[in-house]
Design a protein around this motif. Structure first.
Motif, PDB file in Angstrom:
ATOM      1  N   GLN A  93       0.660  -1.224  -0.100  1.00 31.68           N
ATOM      2  CA  GLN A  93       0.148  -0.018   0.041  1.00 31.68           C
ATOM      3  C   GLN A  93       0.980   1.359  -0.058  1.00 31.68           C
ATOM      4  OE1 GLN A  93      -2.241  -0.902   3.344  1.00 31.68           O
ATOM      5  NE2 GLN A  93      -4.133  -1.111   2.218  1.00 31.68           N
ATOM      6  N   LEU A  94       1.951   1.114   0.758  1.00 30.13           N
ATOM      7  CA  LEU A  94       2.865   2.523   0.832  1.00 30.13           C
ATOM      8  C   LEU A  94       3.486   2.646  -0.652  1.00 30.13           C
ATOM      9  CD1 LEU A  94       4.681   1.692   4.076  1.00 30.13           C
ATOM     10  CD2 LEU A  94       2.907   3.493   3.814  1.00 30.13           C
ATOM     11  N   LEU A  95       3.722   1.714  -1.321  1.00 32.78           N
ATOM     12  CA  LEU A  95       4.485   1.665  -2.663  1.00 32.78           C
ATOM     13  C   LEU A  95       3.503   2.301  -3.513  1.00 32.78           C
ATOM     14  CD1 LEU A  95       6.596   1.264  -4.888  1.00 32.78           C
ATOM     15  CD2 LEU A  95       5.545  -1.160  -4.941  1.00 32.78           C
ATOM     16  N   GLY A  96       2.206   1.804  -3.509  1.00 35.15           N
ATOM     17  CA  GLY A  96       1.148   2.475  -4.222  1.00 35.15           C
ATOM     18  C   GLY A  96       0.722   3.980  -3.938  1.00 35.15           C
ATOM     19  N   THR A  97       1.020   4.309  -2.919  1.00 40.04           N
ATOM     20  CA  THR A  97       0.526   5.816  -2.615  1.00 40.04           C
ATOM     21  C   THR A  97       1.558   6.816  -2.278  1.00 40.04           C
ATOM     22  OG1 THR A  97       0.182   5.139  -0.358  1.00 40.04           O
ATOM     23  CG2 THR A  97      -1.609   5.033  -1.711  1.00 40.04           C
ATOM     24  N   THR A  98       2.782   6.430  -2.338  1.00 37.14           N
ATOM     25  CA  THR A  98       3.864   7.365  -2.472  1.00 37.14           C
ATOM     26  C   THR A  98       4.907   7.449  -3.708  1.00 37.14           C
ATOM     27  OG1 THR A  98       5.606   5.707  -1.385  1.00 37.14           O
ATOM     28  CG2 THR A  98       4.144   7.018   0.076  1.00 37.14           C
ATOM     29  N   GLU A  99       5.418   8.872  -3.830  1.00 37.76           N
ATOM     30  CA  GLU A  99       6.520   9.056  -4.736  1.00 37.76           C
ATOM     31  C   GLU A  99       7.741   8.504  -4.442  1.00 37.76           C
ATOM     32  OE1 GLU A  99       5.005  11.672  -2.918  1.00 37.76           O
ATOM     33  OE2 GLU A  99       3.153  11.378  -4.165  1.00 37.76           O
ATOM     34  N   PRO A 100       8.754   8.322  -5.619  1.00 40.03           N
ATOM     35  CA  PRO A 100       9.889   7.540  -5.131  1.00 40.03           C
ATOM     36  C   PRO A 100      10.675   8.359  -4.300  1.00 40.03           C
ATOM     37  CG  PRO A 100       9.482   7.653  -7.587  1.00 40.03           C
ATOM     38  CD  PRO A 100       8.450   8.322  -6.951  1.00 40.03           C
ATOM     39  N   ASP A 101      10.744   9.496  -4.148  1.00 34.46           N
ATOM     40  CA  ASP A 101      11.581  10.357  -3.155  1.00 34.46           C
ATOM     41  C   ASP A 101      10.597  10.878  -1.892  1.00 34.46           C
ATOM     42  OD1 ASP A 101       9.671  12.206  -4.498  1.00 34.46           O
ATOM     43  OD2 ASP A 101      11.262  13.580  -5.000  1.00 34.46           O
ATOM     44  N   PHE A 102       9.371  10.337  -1.767  1.00 34.12           N
ATOM     45  CA  PHE A 102       8.728  10.934  -0.527  1.00 34.12           C
ATOM     46  C   PHE A 102       9.145  10.685   0.738  1.00 34.12           C
ATOM     47  CE2 PHE A 102       5.459   9.691   2.815  1.00 34.12           C
ATOM     48  CZ  PHE A 102       4.844  10.908   2.675  1.00 34.12           C
ATOM     49  N   THR A 103       9.053  11.817   1.469  1.00 37.20           N
ATOM     50  CA  THR A 103       9.622  11.857   3.084  1.00 37.20           C
ATOM     51  C   THR A 103       8.395  12.215   3.723  1.00 37.20           C
ATOM     52  OG1 THR A 103      11.747  12.362   2.482  1.00 37.20           O
ATOM     53  CG2 THR A 103      10.866  13.209   4.354  1.00 37.20           C
ATOM     54  N   GLY A 104       7.902  11.443   4.685  1.00 37.65           N
ATOM     55  CA  GLY A 104       6.867  11.676   5.571  1.00 37.65           C
ATOM     56  C   GLY A 104       6.549  10.444   6.588  1.00 37.65           C
ATOM     57  N   LEU A 105       5.171  10.993   7.001  1.00 32.59           N
ATOM     58  CA  LEU A 105       4.649   9.920   7.861  1.00 32.59           C
ATOM     59  C   LEU A 105       3.176   9.603   7.388  1.00 32.59           C
ATOM     60  CD1 LEU A 105       4.990   8.628  10.725  1.00 32.59           C
ATOM     61  CD2 LEU A 105       3.578  10.560  11.650  1.00 32.59           C
ATOM     62  N   THR A 110      -6.834  -3.591  12.108  1.00 34.05           N
ATOM     63  CA  THR A 110      -6.868  -4.510  13.319  1.00 34.05           C
ATOM     64  C   THR A 110      -5.551  -4.167  14.072  1.00 34.05           C
ATOM     65  OG1 THR A 110      -8.126  -6.132  11.854  1.00 34.05           O
ATOM     66  CG2 THR A 110      -6.916  -7.040  14.041  1.00 34.05           C
ATOM     67  N   HIS A 111      -4.355  -4.060  13.251  1.00 35.72           N
ATOM     68  CA  HIS A 111      -3.256  -3.643  13.781  1.00 35.72           C
ATOM     69  C   HIS A 111      -2.630  -2.578  12.943  1.00 35.72           C
ATOM     70  CE1 HIS A 111      -2.787  -8.484  14.656  1.00 35.72           C
ATOM     71  NE2 HIS A 111      -3.526  -7.652  15.618  1.00 35.72           N
ATOM     72  N   SER A 112      -2.944  -1.352  13.478  1.00 32.23           N
ATOM     73  CA  SER A 112      -2.679  -0.202  12.837  1.00 32.23           C
ATOM     74  C   SER A 112      -1.272   0.026  12.661  1.00 32.23           C
ATOM     75  CB  SER A 112      -3.295   1.044  13.709  1.00 32.23           C
ATOM     76  OG  SER A 112      -4.502   1.156  13.689  1.00 32.23           O
ATOM     77  N   LYS A 113      -0.673   0.779  11.389  1.00 32.35           N
ATOM     78  CA  LYS A 113       0.607   1.054  11.589  1.00 32.35           C
ATOM     79  C   LYS A 113       0.861   2.234  11.163  1.00 32.35           C
ATOM     80  CE  LYS A 113       1.766  -3.478  10.581  1.00 32.35           C
ATOM     81  NZ  LYS A 113       2.509  -4.443  11.553  1.00 32.35           N
ATOM     82  N   TRP A 114       2.148   2.786  11.832  1.00 28.85           N
ATOM     83  CA  TRP A 114       2.684   4.349  11.440  1.00 28.85           C
ATOM     84  C   TRP A 114       3.959   3.940  10.875  1.00 28.85           C
ATOM     85  CZ3 TRP A 114       0.301   8.900  13.257  1.00 28.85           C
ATOM     86  CH2 TRP A 114      -0.842   8.935  13.787  1.00 28.85           C
ATOM     87  N   ILE A 115       4.186   4.617   9.925  1.00 32.34           N
ATOM     88  CA  ILE A 115       5.353   4.620   9.250  1.00 32.34           C
ATOM     89  C   ILE A 115       6.090   5.785   8.786  1.00 32.34           C
ATOM     90  CG2 ILE A 115       6.331   3.229   7.219  1.00 32.34           C
ATOM     91  CD1 ILE A 115       2.935   2.539   7.712  1.00 32.34           C
ATOM     92  N   ARG A 116       7.297   5.719   9.013  1.00 36.61           N
ATOM     93  CA  ARG A 116       8.143   7.241   8.866  1.00 36.61           C
ATOM     94  C   ARG A 116       8.997   6.745   7.514  1.00 36.61           C
ATOM     95  NH1 ARG A 116      12.829   9.417  10.734  1.00 36.61           N
ATOM     96  NH2 ARG A 116      13.202   7.771  12.347  1.00 36.61           N
ATOM     97  N   ILE A 117       8.896   7.445   6.347  1.00 34.55           N
ATOM     98  CA  ILE A 117       9.565   7.132   5.337  1.00 34.55           C
ATOM     99  C   ILE A 117      10.551   8.461   4.903  1.00 34.55           C
ATOM    100  CG2 ILE A 117       9.478   6.919   2.836  1.00 34.55           C
ATOM    101  CD1 ILE A 117       6.569   5.612   3.355  1.00 34.55           C
ATOM    102  N   GLU A 118      11.628   8.204   4.637  1.00 29.74           N
ATOM    103  CA  GLU A 118      12.658   9.328   4.108  1.00 29.74           C
ATOM    104  C   GLU A 118      13.340   8.992   2.936  1.00 29.74           C
ATOM    105  OE1 GLU A 118      15.600   9.519   7.398  1.00 29.74           O
ATOM    106  OE2 GLU A 118      14.048  10.081   8.802  1.00 29.74           O
ATOM    107  N   ALA A 119      13.032   9.717   1.731  1.00 32.70           N
ATOM    108  CA  ALA A 119      13.649   9.778   0.481  1.00 32.70           C
ATOM    109  C   ALA A 119      13.033   8.274  -0.137  1.00 32.70           C
ATOM    110  CB  ALA A 119      15.075   9.935   0.472  1.00 32.70           C
ATOM    111  N   GLY A 120      11.972   7.881  -0.063  1.00 30.24           N
ATOM    112  CA  GLY A 120      11.534   6.660  -0.389  1.00 30.24           C
ATOM    113  C   GLY A 120      11.864   5.502   0.312  1.00 30.24           C
ATOM    114  N   HIS A 121      12.398   5.612   1.571  1.00 26.99           N
ATOM    115  CA  HIS A 121      12.850   4.453   2.305  1.00 26.99           C
ATOM    116  C   HIS A 121      11.940   4.290   3.640  1.00 26.99           C
ATOM    117  CE1 HIS A 121      16.774   5.190   0.065  1.00 26.99           C
ATOM    118  NE2 HIS A 121      17.247   4.043   0.334  1.00 26.99           N
TER     119      HIS A 121
END
Length: 319
Positions: free
Chosen positions: A136-148, A154-165
């Motif tokens: 889902q993250l791959l489908g909704t972020t740009e290659p250089d995305f930085t953000g939360l 059922t098991h909520s996720k919070w993900i920090r992404i920096e420059a696509g990582h």
């Protein structure tokens, strides 16, 4: 299990992509540029297939989709878990989202069937895993995305992404706790889950503000939910809303501590749960961009499929 959008024999499908969860199957026939041509869904999730097998379920859905013989298949989700069809080992953080396809495993079966890996946070102090949300993250972020990004469930996720990582993430058992508390605890007598929760109602808003103000007092706040009804201050119809506010507020408070300060985020969600999270997050002054969860899965699978197989000519149907 009837497909929502049945395919016709002439559809030029290039790939089939599948979101295979614990309790559900969702598959799409995609064109070479990722456009959905047909879809098929059912309740044959991983738990169903452990007894009956994965291959027959996939074969049935491929027929319903009208996929030509030889159409490659890419799967994400719990079919790749240890107890699934075949284990697709976790990639470890930090990892680039657009490298997910490199970790896909190939199933020992006729045709080209592959399963994407999950992601592991292999830290002894903060161990965590995800399987399906990474797509889902791959489908909704740009290659250089930085953000939360927040993915409630059922098991909520919070993900920090920096420059696509993906660099760090945390999981909260918010949805599962709601189910356990409302069905199997003493609070089951104080909670009516048959009515939808009003996001602007007093019980939800008060539960939310209570948890955000003092998240460490969750267990005391839960008992007060019962006591308030016993003493006539609230009704049973208020219970689900207050419980939702308390649990979601506790999650947001800890996520802010872990990943903050937060100013904006992307929310991958749908339906009533998505509306609750959107209301709770915007109430904190956050700039929230909401993306449909199912669309996120399909787009992520499509991106990965194109990276694996590239632009493919139309598969030929057997005579």
């Amino acid at each position: 299990m009837t497909p929502d959008k049945p395919s016709s024999p002439g559809l030029p499908g290039a790939f089939v992509v599948v979101d295979w969860g614990t309790s559900s199957f969702r598959g799409w026939l995609l064109s070479a540029d990722g456009v959905a041509l047909a879809e098929s869904r059912g309740g044959e999730g991983m738990l169903h297939c452990i007894g009956s097998g994965f291959a027959p379920v996939l074969r049935d859905h491929l027929g319903r989709l009208g996929a030509a013989d030889g159409t490659p298949v890419l799967i994400s989700g719990m079919a790749g878990a240890r107890q699934g069809w075949a284990e697709a080992p976790y990639l470890r953080t930090p990892t680039r989202l657009d490298d997910l396809h490199k970790g896909a495993i190939r199933i020992d079966a006729p045709g080209d069937i592959r399963i994407l890996p999950g992601i592991a946070q292999a830290r002894s102090d903060l161990p965590d895993v995800m399987r399906g949300e990474e797509t889902q993250l791959l489908g909704t972020t740009e290659p250089d995305f930085t953000g939360l990004v927040c993915i409630p469930g059922t098991h909520s996720k919070w993900i920090r992404i920096e420059a696509g990582h993906i660099v760090e993430f945390s999981t909260y058992m918010t949805g599962e706790l709601f189910a356990v508390i409302s069905q199997h605890s003493i609070l089951s007598h104080a909670i009516d889950t048959t009515e939808p929760v009003a996001v602007d109602g007093r019980p939800f808003q008060e539960g939310l503000s209570t948890a955000l103000a003092v998240p460490t007092a969750l267990t005391a706040s839960l008992f007060r939910l019962r006591a308030a009804q016993a003493l006539g201050f609230e009704q049973r119809t208020d219970g689900a809303a207050r419980l939702s506010g308390l649990l979601i507020g506790t999650e947001i408070a800890d996520a802010g501590r872990r990943h903050g300060p937060m100013q904006s985020l992307r929310l991958i969600a749908a339906g009533a749960l998505g509306r609750l999270y959107e209301a709770a997050l915007t109430a904190q002054g956050l700039d929230v961009t909401t993306v449909d969860a199912e669309q996120a899965s399909r787009l992520g699978l499509g991106k990965a499929a194109v990276r694996i197989w590239g632009a493919r000519p139309r598969a030929r149907r057997a005579p």
